[in-house]
Scaffold this motif. Sequence first.
Motif, PDB file in Angstrom:
ATOM      1  N   ARG A  53       0.845  -1.195   0.000  1.00  0.00           N
ATOM      2  CA  ARG A  53       0.000   0.000   0.000  1.00  0.00           C
ATOM      3  C   ARG A  53       0.885   1.252   0.000  1.00  0.00           C
ATOM      4  NH1 ARG A  53      -0.550   2.851   4.721  1.00  0.00           N
ATOM      5  NH2 ARG A  53       0.389   1.895   6.597  1.00  0.00           N
ATOM      6  N   GLU A  54       0.313   2.335  -0.489  1.00  0.00           N
ATOM      7  CA  GLU A  54       1.037   3.600  -0.518  1.00  0.00           C
ATOM      8  C   GLU A  54       1.072   4.199   0.876  1.00  0.00           C
ATOM      9  OE1 GLU A  54       0.976   7.911  -2.901  1.00  0.00           O
ATOM     10  OE2 GLU A  54      -0.539   6.363  -3.328  1.00  0.00           O
ATOM     11  N   VAL A  55       2.265   4.754   1.263  1.00  0.00           N
ATOM     12  CA  VAL A  55       2.419   5.324   2.596  1.00  0.00           C
ATOM     13  C   VAL A  55       2.695   6.817   2.486  1.00  0.00           C
ATOM     14  CG1 VAL A  55       3.239   3.153   3.615  1.00  0.00           C
ATOM     15  CG2 VAL A  55       4.880   4.757   2.614  1.00  0.00           C
ATOM     16  N   THR A  56       2.394   7.551   3.533  1.00  0.00           N
ATOM     17  CA  THR A  56       2.627   8.994   3.567  1.00  0.00           C
ATOM     18  C   THR A  56       4.058   9.286   4.009  1.00  0.00           C
ATOM     19  OG1 THR A  56       1.894   9.183   5.851  1.00  0.00           O
ATOM     20  CG2 THR A  56       0.197   9.360   4.142  1.00  0.00           C
ATOM     21  N   GLN A  57       4.467  10.554   3.843  1.00  0.00           N
ATOM     22  CA  GLN A  57       5.815  10.962   4.219  1.00  0.00           C
ATOM     23  C   GLN A  57       6.046  10.803   5.705  1.00  0.00           C
ATOM     24  OE1 GLN A  57       8.208  11.769   2.012  1.00  0.00           O
ATOM     25  NE2 GLN A  57       9.674  11.917   3.716  1.00  0.00           N
ATOM     26  N   ALA A  58       5.018  11.009   6.509  1.00  0.00           N
ATOM     27  CA  ALA A  58       5.162  10.904   7.960  1.00  0.00           C
ATOM     28  C   ALA A  58       5.456   9.474   8.403  1.00  0.00           C
ATOM     29  CB  ALA A  58       3.891  11.410   8.645  1.00  0.00           C
TER      30      ALA A  58
END
Length: 349
Positions: A53-58
């Motif tokens: 899955r795509e993850v955020t920068q945080a």
Amino acid sequence: MRSIWNGAISFGLVSIPIKLVNATENRSIAFRQIHTEDGGRIRYRKVCELEDREVTQAEIGKGYEDADGTIIPITDEDLSHLPLPTAKTIEIVAFVPADSIDPLQMDSAYYLAAGGAPAAKPYTLLREALKRSQKVAIAKYALRGRERLGMLRVVEDAIAMHGLLWPDEVRAPEGVAPDAHVTVNDKELDLADALMDTLGEIELDELHDEYREALEEVVAAKAAGEAPPQSPEPAKSGKVLDLMAALEKSVRAAKESRGEEPGEAEAEVRSLPQRKTARAAPKQAAGKKSTAAAKKAAAKKTASSARKSTAKTAQGAKKTAAKATAKSTAKSTAKKTTAKKTASRKRTA
């Protein structure tokens, strides 16, 4: 300007709080990747391999991959405890002449801004000390997960820092220079000097990115639905068979580009190598000597011929006079003899 790093300059026991800001910016035109069929943007998404899955920068951190492929997580707190004095400090280690730094070591450039009012006095002290010594400071600092080498110098009223490559990161120029042994004569060097003098100097502020400007014209034309501007025909280049002719042509072209008469280039090029003129002078003098000698020889021959002809004429005149004298003598003798004979006959009778 936004700071990218906060720390302090360590100048002996003096600590100067500073902020690090970029001294340069990239003005190049950036393109986006698109799908050529429908113009859709092509994006790179950060995806976790385990969860797919795509993850955020945080959610993204740092990790070190070991030799066996194991990932060892490294946090910002771990990095803040590095056993280095340069973790948050630009530590000055020496002051050296600016010309002792090899330009090949130059990397990114930054401005060091004073970190608040308390930093103004020590900041100014370091700046003025650098000015008076006419030297640059060599420092070590840590940035983006590694220790780096830097050079501090004064730019107007600010202190700038150039990141430097470590000496072992600069490759030796082995195999770069031509293998063949080539000699350059004095006349070729004189022409190269003439070309350098003709091109002269220039203010770097006058230079600009013509490629970027041309690219902007193409983008503007496409946006307006117009045909892109036609590019000029590239200059034909080929093998340089005659280096001297190429240099002379370059000098003439440089002269013409500056609005000077084309003939001036030739006159200047031919008058530059004074050594050549000095060498040519003896030949000319020798030519003059040989001409003078030829003239003298011709004069001698003419005089000699004149003397000979005069002598012959004199000899001929003498012979003629002798013959005439002999004839006249003979005639007078004959007359006397005849007279005597006649007188004798008369007495006898």
